[in-house]
Design an enzyme around this catalytic site. Sequence first.
Site, mmCIF file in Angstrom:
data_model
loop_
_atom_site.group_PDB
_atom_site.id
_atom_site.type_symbol
_atom_site.label_atom_id
_atom_site.label_comp_id
_atom_site.label_asym_id
_atom_site.label_seq_id
_atom_site.Cartn_x
_atom_site.Cartn_y
_atom_site.Cartn_z
ATOM 1 N N GLY A 1 48.344 33.247 38.618
ATOM 2 C CA GLY A 1 48.844 33.118 39.977
ATOM 3 C C GLY A 1 47.755 32.730 40.966
ATOM 4 N N THR A 2 46.585 33.317 40.807
ATOM 5 C CA THR A 2 45.500 33.041 41.763
ATOM 6 C C THR A 2 45.135 31.562 41.744
ATOM 7 O OG1 THR A 2 44.664 35.283 41.440
ATOM 8 C CG2 THR A 2 43.135 33.671 42.388
ATOM 9 N N SER B 1 53.159 33.654 37.690
ATOM 10 C CA SER B 1 52.132 34.202 36.803
ATOM 11 C C SER B 1 52.781 34.941 35.643
ATOM 12 C CB SER B 1 51.248 35.157 37.615
ATOM 13 O OG SER B 1 50.355 35.840 36.765
ATOM 14 N N GLY B 2 52.337 34.668 34.419
ATOM 15 C CA GLY B 2 52.982 35.216 33.226
ATOM 16 C C GLY B 2 52.985 36.727 33.149
ATOM 17 N N HIS B 3 51.875 37.366 33.545
ATOM 18 C CA HIS B 3 51.768 38.804 33.272
ATOM 19 C C HIS B 3 52.590 39.672 34.205
ATOM 20 C CE1 HIS B 3 48.737 40.321 36.323
ATOM 21 N NE2 HIS B 3 48.589 39.025 36.481
ATOM 22 N N CYS C 1 46.306 46.220 45.581
ATOM 23 C CA CYS C 1 45.967 44.832 45.313
ATOM 24 C C CYS C 1 44.766 44.381 46.124
ATOM 25 C CB CYS C 1 47.177 43.937 45.535
ATOM 26 S SG CYS C 1 48.334 44.155 44.177
HETATM 27 N N1 PLP Z 1 50.142 36.593 44.181
HETATM 28 C C1 PLP Z 1 50.763 37.789 44.167
HETATM 29 C C2 PLP Z 1 51.861 38.058 45.149
HETATM 30 C C3 PLP Z 1 50.380 38.764 43.248
HETATM 31 O O1 PLP Z 1 50.986 39.947 43.252
HETATM 32 C C4 PLP Z 1 49.325 38.466 42.335
HETATM 33 C C5 PLP Z 1 48.842 39.487 41.384
HETATM 34 O O2 PLP Z 1 48.585 40.614 41.728
HETATM 35 C C6 PLP Z 1 48.729 37.200 42.386
HETATM 36 C C7 PLP Z 1 49.168 36.289 43.320
HETATM 37 C C8 PLP Z 1 47.636 36.820 41.456
HETATM 38 O O3 PLP Z 1 48.135 36.501 40.172
HETATM 39 P P1 PLP Z 1 47.169 36.520 38.905
HETATM 40 O O4 PLP Z 1 46.887 37.957 38.612
HETATM 41 O O5 PLP Z 1 47.973 35.865 37.798
HETATM 42 O O6 PLP Z 1 45.974 35.726 39.254
#
Ligand code: PLP
Length: 386
Positions: free
Chosen positions: A71-72, A198-200, A324
């Site tokens: 996701g990031t 994001s997969g996880h 987070c």
């Molecule tokens: N965006 C949101 C709203 C999230 O909750 C998260 C993960 O905590 C992310 C982005 C980041 O995703 P990733 O952990 O796959 O980098």
Amino acid sequence: MRPVYFDHAATTPVDPRVLEAMLPYFGERYGNPSELHLQGRVARRAVEEGRAEVAALLGADDGEIVFTSGGTEADGLALLGALAGFDPPGRVIVSAVEHDAVGEAARALGRLGWAVDVVPVDGDGVVDVDAFAAALRPDTRLASVMLANNVVGTLQPVAELARLARERGVLFHTDAVQAVGAVPVDVAELGVHLLSLSGHKFYGPKGIGALYVRRGTRLQARIHGGGHERGLRSGTENVPGIVGLGVAARIARSEAAARRPGLEALRDRLVDGALSALPGVRLLGHPRLRLPGNACLAVRGVESEALVVRLDDAGVMAAGGPACASGASRPSPVFLAMGVGDDEARGGLRLSLGRESTSADVERFLRVFPAVVRDLRGSSGADPRA
Ligand code: PLP
């Protein structure tokens, strides 16, 4: 007794069917999808099947899916990649409750000369639509508002915001990392140009995600190299991860809707039980427009970190409000943006239920929660009736 896991917003366990599908790609199917031989073709087929599954989950075309490391990276590619083509820099809009993956990308844009307009939310965490409309200026190029908040679970009126943006010729990105697999997500209904997942967060593996890029949306790569992913994200594909993401997407498409009412009922039982067990406990986030598994509580007179540690000792894994924000002990910026008072924000507790949560889990939490809170309130000298 098995500990209770109420932290699905942080990550979900990998579905056994996902793991089983991935395993051969760590073993006998080890090919590089860029190669023309048998191993390469087997890997390429797996990558393209994964892409088709992700596209189907979103109602997108296969060619609109770009795999990323999560996701990031998808959020960073969306914001920095979409705006790289503009010179001089203009304005970008983000909401006040974005995840750091968007918030920090916006800050990076700020360092590149972009003006960043932060749109406020109301007390339930919902973005102020009028403020959003007013923030759309002639030199606004992109707006990014998440579909579901990772702390309080509030769902945003993304379709309405995206329509306003489109009418003004402004690109719209949504971080749907918390929403995908939990609520229906259809890119045509949302009308967005860019969407991250994001997969996880939905029973797939960690380290794999995707960015939906609507056909015709201009985007520049941030990772350069061999031109993988239509030149938008170079690097040999994470084949096992993509296979896992694809199976997770397929499972979400066929099962998530049926699971939702049960999950909501469990969540509601948890919230009702927690609120009636003790004074000074409040549900944060929108009462109805929220993720089915999210219960975010403000518990007066305790510190979230202490609450999380004591619940863990009692066999319940949950997250503090700042979960987070890398475990920092400051109140979540999301709470501050919602106008939650300091005394409540300090005792933020996020309980996020998932597919394997049971009513026995909820009852167990409800047995330990009042005692833990009473004990902490007593030891901090706070008024237990706060
Ligand atoms: N965006 C949101 C709203 C999230 O909750 C998260 C993960 O905590 C992310 C982005 C980041 O995703 P990733 O952990 O796959 O980098």
